[in-house]
Design a protein around this motif. Structure first.
Motif, PDB file in Angstrom:
ATOM      1  N   LYS A 257       2.983  -3.990 -12.329  1.00 55.10           N
ATOM      2  CA  LYS A 257       3.934  -2.913 -12.607  1.00 55.10           C
ATOM      3  C   LYS A 257       3.732  -1.755 -11.615  1.00 55.10           C
ATOM      4  O   LYS A 257       4.679  -1.190 -11.081  1.00 55.10           O
ATOM      5  CB  LYS A 257       3.721  -2.406 -14.047  1.00 55.10           C
ATOM      6  N   LYS A 258       2.471  -1.435 -11.359  1.00 55.54           N
ATOM      7  CA  LYS A 258       2.142  -0.324 -10.462  1.00 55.54           C
ATOM      8  C   LYS A 258       2.556  -0.629  -9.017  1.00 55.54           C
ATOM      9  O   LYS A 258       3.078   0.228  -8.308  1.00 55.54           O
ATOM     10  CB  LYS A 258       0.623  -0.064 -10.529  1.00 55.54           C
ATOM     11  N   LEU A 259       2.334  -1.877  -8.579  1.00 56.38           N
ATOM     12  CA  LEU A 259       2.675  -2.247  -7.191  1.00 56.38           C
ATOM     13  C   LEU A 259       4.185  -2.328  -6.975  1.00 56.38           C
ATOM     14  O   LEU A 259       4.686  -1.957  -5.922  1.00 56.38           O
ATOM     15  CB  LEU A 259       2.049  -3.603  -6.832  1.00 56.38           C
ATOM     16  N   GLY A 260       4.920  -2.803  -7.986  1.00 59.53           N
ATOM     17  CA  GLY A 260       6.375  -2.948  -7.857  1.00 59.53           C
ATOM     18  C   GLY A 260       6.752  -4.103  -6.933  1.00 59.53           C
ATOM     19  O   GLY A 260       5.888  -4.711  -6.286  1.00 59.53           O
ATOM     20  N   PHE A 261       8.062  -4.384  -6.831  1.00 58.10           N
ATOM     21  CA  PHE A 261       8.526  -5.533  -6.047  1.00 58.10           C
ATOM     22  C   PHE A 261       8.153  -5.395  -4.574  1.00 58.10           C
ATOM     23  O   PHE A 261       7.645  -6.329  -3.959  1.00 58.10           O
ATOM     24  CB  PHE A 261      10.048  -5.703  -6.200  1.00 58.10           C
ATOM     25  N   ALA A 262       8.393  -4.196  -4.007  1.00 60.52           N
ATOM     26  CA  ALA A 262       8.099  -4.006  -2.569  1.00 60.52           C
ATOM     27  C   ALA A 262       6.598  -4.081  -2.311  1.00 60.52           C
ATOM     28  O   ALA A 262       6.150  -4.640  -1.307  1.00 60.52           O
ATOM     29  CB  ALA A 262       8.652  -2.668  -2.100  1.00 60.52           C
ATOM     30  N   GLY A 263       5.817  -3.535  -3.244  1.00 60.49           N
ATOM     31  CA  GLY A 263       4.356  -3.469  -3.070  1.00 60.49           C
ATOM     32  C   GLY A 263       3.693  -4.825  -2.971  1.00 60.49           C
ATOM     33  O   GLY A 263       2.732  -4.997  -2.213  1.00 60.49           O
ATOM     34  N   VAL A 264       4.202  -5.809  -3.737  1.00 60.58           N
ATOM     35  CA  VAL A 264       3.536  -7.120  -3.717  1.00 60.58           C
ATOM     36  C   VAL A 264       3.782  -7.885  -2.410  1.00 60.58           C
ATOM     37  O   VAL A 264       3.096  -8.861  -2.123  1.00 60.58           O
ATOM     38  CB  VAL A 264       3.946  -8.033  -4.917  1.00 60.58           C
ATOM     39  N   TRP A 265       4.781  -7.426  -1.613  1.00 61.65           N
ATOM     40  CA  TRP A 265       5.059  -8.109  -0.341  1.00 61.65           C
ATOM     41  C   TRP A 265       4.403  -7.408   0.852  1.00 61.65           C
ATOM     42  O   TRP A 265       4.553  -7.841   1.987  1.00 61.65           O
ATOM     43  CB  TRP A 265       6.566  -8.229  -0.111  1.00 61.65           C
ATOM     44  N   LYS A 266       3.654  -6.318   0.595  1.00 56.70           N
ATOM     45  CA  LYS A 266       2.957  -5.620   1.695  1.00 56.70           C
ATOM     46  C   LYS A 266       1.950  -6.571   2.341  1.00 56.70           C
ATOM     47  O   LYS A 266       1.256  -7.305   1.659  1.00 56.70           O
ATOM     48  CB  LYS A 266       2.211  -4.398   1.146  1.00 56.70           C
ATOM     49  N   GLY A 267       1.868  -6.517   3.661  1.00 57.49           N
ATOM     50  CA  GLY A 267       0.879  -7.345   4.366  1.00 57.49           C
ATOM     51  C   GLY A 267       1.312  -8.793   4.550  1.00 57.49           C
ATOM     52  O   GLY A 267       0.500  -9.635   4.930  1.00 57.49           O
ATOM     53  N   LEU A 268       2.616  -9.123   4.285  1.00 54.57           N
ATOM     54  CA  LEU A 268       3.055 -10.525   4.406  1.00 54.57           C
ATOM     55  C   LEU A 268       3.026 -11.020   5.850  1.00 54.57           C
ATOM     56  O   LEU A 268       2.610 -12.151   6.110  1.00 54.57           O
ATOM     57  CB  LEU A 268       4.462 -10.714   3.810  1.00 54.57           C
ATOM     58  N   GLY A 269       3.448 -10.159   6.799  1.00 49.36           N
ATOM     59  CA  GLY A 269       3.470 -10.558   8.224  1.00 49.36           C
ATOM     60  C   GLY A 269       2.112 -11.057   8.696  1.00 49.36           C
ATOM     61  O   GLY A 269       1.981 -12.213   9.149  1.00 49.36           O
ATOM     62  N   PRO A 270       1.071 -10.195   8.578  1.00 46.94           N
ATOM     63  CA  PRO A 270      -0.250 -10.677   9.017  1.00 46.94           C
ATOM     64  C   PRO A 270      -0.732 -11.886   8.231  1.00 46.94           C
ATOM     65  O   PRO A 270      -1.432 -12.740   8.740  1.00 46.94           O
ATOM     66  CB  PRO A 270      -1.181  -9.478   8.780  1.00 46.94           C
TER      67      PRO A 270
END
Length: 314
Positions: A257-270
């Motif tokens: 809930k805290k991370l949210g939809f955008a937050g869980v995809w952070k760091g996907l590129g690397p």
């Protein structure tokens, strides 16, 4: 030509064969995960503190400035031991379950539903592999993302036990299953089917006519393709595992809930670069170990004669 029993060091499907597969898993996972410790460290820090660590390159710069070169390999020991244990069970048990489930289903069903066979065999293997990995993963994340907590595995394990008891080692197990089981199912099923397709449509000659080196190139290519899909499938749960082990007392649902939809995809590129390279290297090492130890390596599955007759395929 050498008789088959002398050509191979063990019989396919024997206990000796499965033990050697486990050894191949230890080498393929232990070595590759330890080699990319610096990238994994920065990825974990981006996931848990994106204000301070805004990108991979900036993450490397900040980590190097604060902790020096040694800081970039923080957490190498739990990575090495954890993923060696995980690799042994992941690859060793995958081969066990694949043979066992094939025998249960019979030749025709095993061929027709081979993707399902790869998926359930790898999921079964990963279930046990993660039980071995969880304590080391929990220690690694604390060492890498909690400044001052512990510098080594020897320091971290007793401290975790004193603070949280045995549950501290396994509090990340369910999110780890949620991350690793889909990842492993994709890793094995996608790899097996990609190898099949490469030999069928891309490689200009049958597998048995390819040299060992050419076969290993196909293994590496199929491994990389599988790795890209793996990274995408497992990334949201990976973000939750990193944040969960950093924040004491939070549940997976609260972190999500805290991370949210955008937050869980952070760091996907690397992570795509990391997991693609990692998966390709793992399959390459695993297959190279099989070649080196003279283990039987059956070709991609072919339609059984009984099915050819049934479908009228010449």
């Amino acid at each position: 030509m050498m008789p088959l029993r002398h050509q191979y060091s063990c019989e396919f499907g024997s206990n000796h064969y499965f033990l050697l597969c486990g050894l191949g898993g230890i080498l393929s996972c232990g070595i590759t995960h330890t080699m990319i410790t610096p990238l994994d460290l920065v990825k974990c820090r981006i996931q848990v503190d994106s204000k301070k660590y805004k990108s991979v390159f900036q993450g490397f710069r900040v980590t190097h400035a604060e902790d020096g070169t040694r800081g970039l390999v923080r957490g190498w020991a739990p990575t090495f031991f954890g993923y060696s244990v995980q690799g042994m069970f992941k690859f060793g048990l995958y081969e066990v379950f694949k043979v066992y489930y094939s025998a249960l289903a019979g030749e025709e069903l095993s061929y027709e539903y081979r993707t399902t066979l790869y998926l359930i065999s790898s999921a079964s293997a990963e279930f046990f592999a993660d039980i071995g990995l969880a304590p080391f993963e929990a220690a690694k994340v604390r060492i890498q993302t909690m400044p001052g907590y512990a510098n080594t595995l020897r320091e971290a394990l007793p401290k975790m036990y004193a603070d949280e008891g045995l549950t501290g080692f396994y509090k990340g197990l369910v999110p780890l299953w949620l991350r690793q089981i889909p990842y492993t199912m994709m890793k094995f099923a996608c790899f097996e089917r990609t190898v099949e397709l490469l030999y069928k449509h891309v490689v200009p000659k049958p597998r048995q006519e390819c040299s060992k080196a050419e076969q290993l190139v196909v293994t590496f290519a199929a491994g990389y393709i599988a790795g890209v899909f793996c990274a995408i499938v497992s990334h949201p749960a990976d973000s939750v595992v990193s944040k969960l082990n950093q924040e004491k007392g939070s549940s997976a649902g609260e972190v999500l809930k805290k991370l949210g939809f955008a937050g869980v995809w952070k760091g996907l590129g690397p992570r795509i670069v990391m997991i693609g390279t990692l998966t390709a290297a793992q399959w390459f090492i695993y297959d190279a170990v099989k070649v080196w130890l003279r283990m039987p390596r059956p070709p991609p599955p072919e339609m059984p004669e009984s099915l050819k007759k049934k479908y009228g395929v010449a």
